[in-house]
Every structure is written in C-alpha cells, then in structure tokens.
Scaffold this active site. Sequence first.
Site, mmCIF file in Angstrom:
data_model
loop_
_atom_site.group_PDB
_atom_site.id
_atom_site.type_symbol
_atom_site.label_atom_id
_atom_site.label_comp_id
_atom_site.label_asym_id
_atom_site.label_seq_id
_atom_site.Cartn_x
_atom_site.Cartn_y
_atom_site.Cartn_z
ATOM 1 N N ARG A 165 -9.234 40.939 -36.991
ATOM 2 C CA ARG A 165 -9.479 42.239 -36.339
ATOM 3 C C ARG A 165 -8.743 43.385 -37.050
ATOM 4 O O ARG A 165 -8.294 44.336 -36.412
ATOM 5 C CB ARG A 165 -9.063 42.227 -34.860
ATOM 6 N N SER A 242 -13.869 43.190 -25.714
ATOM 7 C CA SER A 242 -12.572 42.584 -25.391
ATOM 8 C C SER A 242 -11.494 43.656 -25.489
ATOM 9 O O SER A 242 -11.408 44.346 -26.498
ATOM 10 C CB SER A 242 -12.241 41.460 -26.367
ATOM 11 N N GLU A 343 -7.298 46.074 -28.277
ATOM 12 C CA GLU A 343 -8.222 46.061 -29.417
ATOM 13 C C GLU A 343 -8.884 47.431 -29.626
ATOM 14 O O GLU A 343 -9.052 47.861 -30.768
ATOM 15 C CB GLU A 343 -9.290 44.989 -29.160
HETATM 16 C C1 FAD Z 1 -20.031 44.859 -24.809
HETATM 17 C C2 FAD Z 1 -19.213 44.856 -26.086
HETATM 18 C C3 FAD Z 1 -19.074 43.690 -26.820
HETATM 19 C C4 FAD Z 1 -18.318 43.673 -27.998
HETATM 20 N N1 FAD Z 1 -18.203 42.503 -28.695
HETATM 21 C C5 FAD Z 1 -17.455 42.449 -29.820
HETATM 22 C C6 FAD Z 1 -17.315 41.224 -30.542
HETATM 23 O O1 FAD Z 1 -17.887 40.202 -30.187
HETATM 24 N N2 FAD Z 1 -16.541 41.223 -31.650
HETATM 25 C C7 FAD Z 1 -15.910 42.346 -32.098
HETATM 26 O O2 FAD Z 1 -15.211 42.268 -33.116
HETATM 27 N N3 FAD Z 1 -16.037 43.531 -31.442
HETATM 28 C C8 FAD Z 1 -16.793 43.606 -30.331
HETATM 29 N N4 FAD Z 1 -16.914 44.786 -29.639
HETATM 30 C C9 FAD Z 1 -16.216 45.991 -30.131
HETATM 31 C C10 FAD Z 1 -17.117 46.943 -30.981
HETATM 32 O O3 FAD Z 1 -18.457 46.745 -30.698
HETATM 33 C C11 FAD Z 1 -16.896 46.778 -32.483
HETATM 34 O O4 FAD Z 1 -15.563 47.003 -32.818
HETATM 35 C C12 FAD Z 1 -17.793 47.751 -33.296
HETATM 36 O O5 FAD Z 1 -17.815 47.347 -34.640
HETATM 37 C C13 FAD Z 1 -17.313 49.204 -33.222
HETATM 38 O O6 FAD Z 1 -18.235 49.983 -33.960
HETATM 39 P P1 FAD Z 1 -18.613 51.440 -33.530
HETATM 40 O O7 FAD Z 1 -19.599 51.942 -34.520
HETATM 41 O O8 FAD Z 1 -19.045 51.490 -32.108
HETATM 42 O O9 FAD Z 1 -17.215 52.167 -33.724
HETATM 43 P P2 FAD Z 1 -16.513 53.247 -32.761
HETATM 44 O O10 FAD Z 1 -16.221 52.609 -31.459
HETATM 45 O O11 FAD Z 1 -17.264 54.514 -32.750
HETATM 46 O O12 FAD Z 1 -15.131 53.465 -33.549
HETATM 47 C C14 FAD Z 1 -14.178 52.437 -33.612
HETATM 48 C C15 FAD Z 1 -13.187 52.763 -34.742
HETATM 49 O O13 FAD Z 1 -13.872 52.701 -35.994
HETATM 50 C C16 FAD Z 1 -13.791 53.977 -36.646
HETATM 51 N N5 FAD Z 1 -15.076 54.186 -37.315
HETATM 52 C C17 FAD Z 1 -16.324 54.045 -36.799
HETATM 53 N N6 FAD Z 1 -17.230 54.327 -37.738
HETATM 54 C C18 FAD Z 1 -16.552 54.662 -38.861
HETATM 55 C C19 FAD Z 1 -16.923 55.070 -40.168
HETATM 56 N N7 FAD Z 1 -18.203 55.199 -40.545
HETATM 57 N N8 FAD Z 1 -15.935 55.342 -41.055
HETATM 58 C C20 FAD Z 1 -14.625 55.232 -40.722
HETATM 59 N N9 FAD Z 1 -14.218 54.856 -39.501
HETATM 60 C C21 FAD Z 1 -15.176 54.576 -38.588
HETATM 61 C C22 FAD Z 1 -13.509 54.988 -35.554
HETATM 62 O O14 FAD Z 1 -12.862 56.141 -36.091
HETATM 63 C C23 FAD Z 1 -12.610 54.187 -34.647
HETATM 64 O O15 FAD Z 1 -11.305 54.182 -35.171
HETATM 65 C C24 FAD Z 1 -17.671 44.848 -28.454
HETATM 66 C C25 FAD Z 1 -17.817 46.027 -27.709
HETATM 67 C C26 FAD Z 1 -18.573 46.030 -26.539
HETATM 68 C C27 FAD Z 1 -18.724 47.305 -25.759
#
Ligand code: FAD
Length: 352
Positions: A165, A242, A343
């Site tokens: 992570r 999580s 997380e």
């Molecule tokens: C229902 C649910 C289930 C999930 N299951 C999992 C799982 O099984 N495994 C897991 O690992 N995670 C899981 N997650 C967490 C999440 O989905 C992941 O971490 C996902 O990759 C976050 O991506 P995002 O585009 O939504 O990022 P955001 O939530 O928008 O941002 C998260 C972080 O990434 C940064 N970021 C986003 N995009 C960029 C970019 N282009 N450049 C630089 N920084 C960036 C942001 O600044 C922030 O710091 C889950 C979340 C939910 C709601």
Amino acid sequence: MDIRENVPLASLTTLGVGGPARYFVEATTEAEVIETVEFARARRLPLFVLGGGSNLVVADAGFDGLVLKIGIVGVSHFTPPYGGMVFIAGAGCDWDTFVAQTVEANCAGLECLSGIPGTVGGTPVQNVGAYGQDVSEAISEVRALDLESLEIVTLSNAECRFAYRSSLFNATDRGRYIVLQVAFTLRPNGRPMIRYADLEKHFAGRSGEPALQEVRDAVREIRHRKAMLIVPGEEDARSAGSFFKNPVVTGEFFEELAARLASEQLVLPGYPAPDGFRKIPAAWLVEHAGFAKGYTKARAGISHKHALAIVNRGDATAGQIIALKDEIQAGVKRKFGVELQPEPVFVGFNGR
Ligand SMILES: Cc1cc2nc3c(=O)[nH]c(=O)nc-3n(C[C@H](O)[C@H](O)[C@H](O)COP(=O)(O)OP(=O)(O)OC[C@H]3O[C@@H](n4cnc5c(N)ncnc54)[C@H](O)[C@@H]3O)c2cc1C
C-alpha cells in the site's frame, strides 16, 4: 482551462463527506495539467490532485486551495519485442472499465483487481491490491509531471519503490508527481491468478482452470457480498474502502501478543511478511476490540458487511467519520498495543 470556484467535493468522493474546494479545475490534457499547476503556483495556492475520490476523507471546511481533477483518458496497446502485451492508459480512465478491457483482450495480470473504484492514476499511488494481486506486479512505467522541475518524466517500476500500500508517490516523494499515464505489461492468454482463499473456495471442486473473465466475475461477486463494489443502492459501499492497513509487526511482538491472547482463548491470526515480520488482519483487531460490523456512532458507522470499512450512513460529517476512526484506533491500541494506520488520504485537515 475552466477554473471554477467553491466547488463541493463531497459528491466527487465515494465517502461523500467534506466541504468545497476554493478553486477547481478538471484537466483533460497534459498541457492543461501544466497550465493549472502554473496558475496555482502564481497565486501560491496549495494544490491537491484528485482522481476518482475513492480513497479520500475531505474535511468539513473543504480545501483552501486548488483541486486539480485528472481527466486524461484514452487506452492503447502494443506487443513489445520482449514479450507480453503493453497497455497504456490515461491517468483519468476509470480503473474497473480499463481492467474489463484487458480481460476482454484475454490478457492476465489485473483480473483480481476488478471492481476497485477510482482511476488508473490512483492505482500506483498506494499500490492497490486485492485478492492476492498488487498493481505493482503489472506496472512497467509511470509517466508523470515532476512538480520540482515541471518536466514530464518516465519512472520505471523500480523507481516507483512499490511496497505494501505504498510507493514513492505516497511516501518519500509525496506530492511531488502528478501521474499522467500508466503502462502495464500483461500476459496474453496468461493463466489467472488464484492464490487467495476466497477465490480458491469459489472455484473449489471445479475441473479445469477458470477463464480470466470468470475470475473477474468471481472477484466482483465476492466484493459485492462485502459491499466493496460500488453499485447503486449499496449503502455500505459509501466508504473509502478499507479504512486501516493491516499492521505489520515484528515476529517477537507477534509471539508475545499471541501468548497473551491465548490466555483469553483468542487465537491471533497472522501471515508471514518479509524479514521475519508478521502481518495481522486489521479487521480481526477491530472486531475483537469490540467494534462489530454495523457499529454506529452519530451518522458514521462500520459497514454491516466489512469490519474495515467506515461508512457514511447518510449526511455524516467528516468530523463524525474522524471521531469514529479515532475511537477505533484508541480501542485497538488499548486492547492489543497495536497502532492502526489509516489507509485513506486526508484532505484539508491541518497536520493530518
Ligand atoms: C468500496 C471501495 C473498495 C475499495 N477497495 C480497494 C481494494 O480492494 N484495494 C485497494 O488497494 N484499494 C481499495 N479502495 C481504495 C481506492 O479505491 C484506491 O486506493 C484507488 O486506487 C484510489 O484511486 P482514486 O483515483 O479514487 O484516487 P483518489 O481517492 O482521488 O486519491 C487518492 C490519492 O491518490 C492521489 N492521486 C489520485 N490520482 C492521482 C494522479 N493522477 N496523480 C497523482 N496523485 C494522484 C490523490 O492526490 C490522493 O493522495 C477501495 C475504495 C472503495 C471506496
């Protein structure tokens, strides 16, 4: 570049809490990303990069700076001379739609990561993982804007310093890079990865290996049962996934804690981690510290289907989410002496 002011952020996140962004831009090209960064710099505005908002807790006061949503899309693929199939996806692509494309092309490597919400660009940041697969196993390169030099760079897998992570994007070089595009090297006609108990159980007793599409469908079905799949009407999925990482402790600490708990008839679960460390399932700690699934405080609660998901039960404030997080952390610390690390990323909270 369309700069908007006072844009509510709650609806741009899966948890659905928090206030507005003072300035908001959605950039759909690399040039717009650079232009937006220059705008923020010229006005000394703090910058926050938003993907799909699925790993965020936004403060009730919002973010007093510029939120830059990455909307760069587009997917291409080619066969490199060294074998495999390379897929290149824009950072703003929806992750699960992209995974579906790779599975449809019968390329293995991302099938167990089906159903994770968010964007392609969000996946390297915390090295997303699920059901025995980590995205770092498939990422070959990340194209990013380096905010120190304002140059576009290409980072190799090794340079991303992936760990559990974690990557340089959320650790040593947090806030330095904006991910623009990610390249994945996948295995055409490759075997699906079935090394996680839930998946093994799903396919137990069947003859022959399941197809990649079947593994994708199974993962989505298992996630749905745990409310870890965002589908309309699933209130327990109004979360950031999580909320706590699985703690990694020394072998010595693990043995001492296991011995103490044995006297209370509790069997401490643990899995081997590198260098003699042990990983303890955070969900087990949360439940055995007295926080059962469905536990609710004000408008924040623990999912009825997953002990690690903190859920907005409707109209929750960020303050209520944080109060529940703090209560769980304190309870686990008191009972087991373990510090749970959150997380999600906290936006707009000073000092968090
Ligand atoms: C229902 C649910 C289930 C999930 N299951 C999992 C799982 O099984 N495994 C897991 O690992 N995670 C899981 N997650 C967490 C999440 O989905 C992941 O971490 C996902 O990759 C976050 O991506 P995002 O585009 O939504 O990022 P955001 O939530 O928008 O941002 C998260 C972080 O990434 C940064 N970021 C986003 N995009 C960029 C970019 N282009 N450049 C630089 N920084 C960036 C942001 O600044 C922030 O710091 C889950 C979340 C939910 C709601």
